[in-house]
Design an enzyme around this catalytic site. Structure first.
Site, short mmCIF file in Angstrom:
data_model
loop_
_atom_site.label_atom_id
_atom_site.label_comp_id
_atom_site.label_asym_id
_atom_site.label_seq_id
_atom_site.Cartn_x
_atom_site.Cartn_y
_atom_site.Cartn_z
N LYS A 79 8.93 5.32 26.52
CA LYS A 79 9.20 4.31 25.32
C LYS A 79 10.71 3.94 25.58
CE LYS A 79 5.30 5.51 23.19
NZ LYS A 79 4.31 4.77 22.98
C1 LIG Z 1 3.13 5.54 22.53
C2 LIG Z 1 2.21 5.04 21.27
C3 LIG Z 1 1.72 6.04 20.50
C4 LIG Z 1 1.76 7.44 20.62
O1 LIG Z 1 2.77 8.05 21.00
P1 LIG Z 1 2.94 9.52 21.31
O2 LIG Z 1 4.15 10.01 21.41
O3 LIG Z 1 2.44 9.53 23.04
O4 LIG Z 1 2.00 10.39 20.73
C5 LIG Z 1 1.01 5.62 19.46
N1 LIG Z 1 0.66 4.29 19.15
C6 LIG Z 1 1.27 3.40 20.12
C7 LIG Z 1 0.90 1.66 19.95
C8 LIG Z 1 2.02 3.67 21.15
O5 LIG Z 1 2.47 3.08 22.13
#
Ligand SMILES: *Cc1c(COP(=O)(O)O)cnc(C)c1O
Length: 392
Positions: A182
């Site tokens: 991210k």
């Molecule tokens: C990354 C992501 C999540 C979940 O994030 P985690 O921290 O990996 O649990 C949820 N929704 C979307 C659209 C994402 O890209």
């Protein structure tokens, strides 16, 4: 690094120092850094409260739980997302009701959202896929008109702005994720933001085993009072450690530089890919400052899933990170089995999802690496063109 990875976290000496400081402090969880990290994300998104959690998925789970959504309820969401957005609805025993997407924004088509609302609809869970903010405002209006909450999954959009509003400010509650791919990372981690104090307080309790005494921050010192082991509701351990929070603070301090670096990489890709008839490039809208999560191009309708898959494989064979972001959620084996979904149910999402190619995208990417990725993509595309012409 050999080759070019699909993504890569941006960790500098300041992150390493921040984490080392925590390790030396002796306080590894439930401490001042979590509170500081919460404050930083809440400020950035112009919300009253931030509640740090162990992942974005955990954040979505807690928000749905805190809103009292459960068995018999329906939650409208998108089939074109990372699976966590729909899974969180299943965690609370509710039913995800998918609606098809708009081919430009790749987010739920608001008109179809309105059509899908029933008396059982208890929330709309909207996703800013690839950081695209359009429709979130409209979804908030629809949710408001039906007196149901909008949950904003902005896991892919930290720092983005649309019509002068930060992503994370549209829903009753919004959730960010900090997995290493991210915009900022805490290793694993997430954050709920909201203006609703009551909702935030319930999430604080839920992430900490359902404890009700919010004044308790130091288990070691408060054990004598007995209330540390008083649990008012079924909670979870979804806390974010001080180590992860320190990493988050150090990343947040650099957020503007990180967003700028990502905009620069996106601009390099755009410049080099502009004018390719075979590709549909990401859409940037008026009044928008995009927070770039990934760089995803789409093949034109001349190509299908077979060609796309071969292109992704071809890139990988040349050590260029590539992926098929995202396969449709309703067509995942588990969803098919449980709900009986088949191809053709959400044609736009399916058509888009068969033709996407995510290219390497991270802060440290330079012009040479962008050129190499673009060049290799071009070779792969030309090969597919030859194959298509031969078959025609
Ligand atoms: C990354 C992501 C999540 C979940 O994030 P985690 O921290 O990996 O649990 C949820 N929704 C979307 C659209 C994402 O890209």
């Amino acid at each position: 690094m050999t080759g070019i990875p699909l993504s890569c976290p941006d960790i500098t000496e300041s992150e390493i120092q921040a984490v080392t400081d925590v390790l030396r402090s002796g306080r590894l969880s439930i401490g001042p850094r979590q509170a500081r990290f919460e404050e930083m994300i809440a400020d950035r998104t112009e919300r009253r409260r931030g509640v740090a959690v162990s992942s974005g998925t955990a954040g979505l789970h807690l928000v749905l739980t805190a809103l009292g959504i459960g068995p018999g309820d329906e939650v409208i969401t998108t089939p074109f997302s990372f699976i966590a957005s729909a899974n969180s609805i299943l965690y609370v025993g509710a039913k995800p009701v998918f609606v098809d997407i708009d081919a430009r924004s790749l987010n739920m088509d608001p008109a179809k959202v309105e059509q899908a609302i029933t008396p059982e609809t208890k929330a709309i869970l909207g996703v800013e896929i690839f950081g695209d903010p359009t429709h979130m405002e409209r979804l908030a209006q629809i949710a408001g008109a039906h007196e149901i909450p909008l949950i904003e999954d902005c896991c892919e959009g930290l720092g983005g702005i649309y019509k002068n509003r930060p992503l994370g400010s549209f829903g009753r509650a919004a959730v960010f994720g900090f997995y290493p791919n991210k915009q900022i990372t805490t290793g694993e981690g997430g954050m709920i933001v909201t203006d609703d104090d009551k909702l935030a307080d319930i999430c604080v309790s839920l992430r900490n085993q359902g404890r009700e005494d919010m004044s308790l921050h130091d288990p070691g010192c408060d054990i004598a009072s007995g209330s540390w082991l008083s649990h008012g509701r079924l909670g979870y351990n979804y806390r974010l450690s001080e180590i992860a929070s320190a990493l988050g603070i150090a990343q947040m301090e650099r957020l503007d530089d990180i967003l700028q670096a990502r905009r620069n990489v996106a601009a390099m890709y755009m410049a080099q890919l502009m004018g390719w008839d075979d590709l549909i490039l990401p859409n940037i809208h008026e009044n928008e400052s995009r927070s770039w999560f990934v760089f995803v191009v789409r093949l034109s309708d001349l190509y299908g899933q077979t060609e796309r898959d071969r292109i992704v494989q071809g890139l990988r064979r040349h050590d260029i990170g590539a992926s098929n972001y995202f396969p449709c959620i309703h067509l995942q084996p588990f969803y098919r089995k449980r709900f009986g979904y088949d191809r053709g149910t959400y044609p736009i999402a399916e058509s888009v999802s068969q033709r996407t190619v995510a290219l390497p995208f991270f802060n440290q990417m330079d012009e040479t690496r962008v050129e190499l990725a673009v060049h290799t993509l071009k070779v792969m595309l030309q090969r597919e063109q030859l194959l298509l012409n031969r078959d025609a």
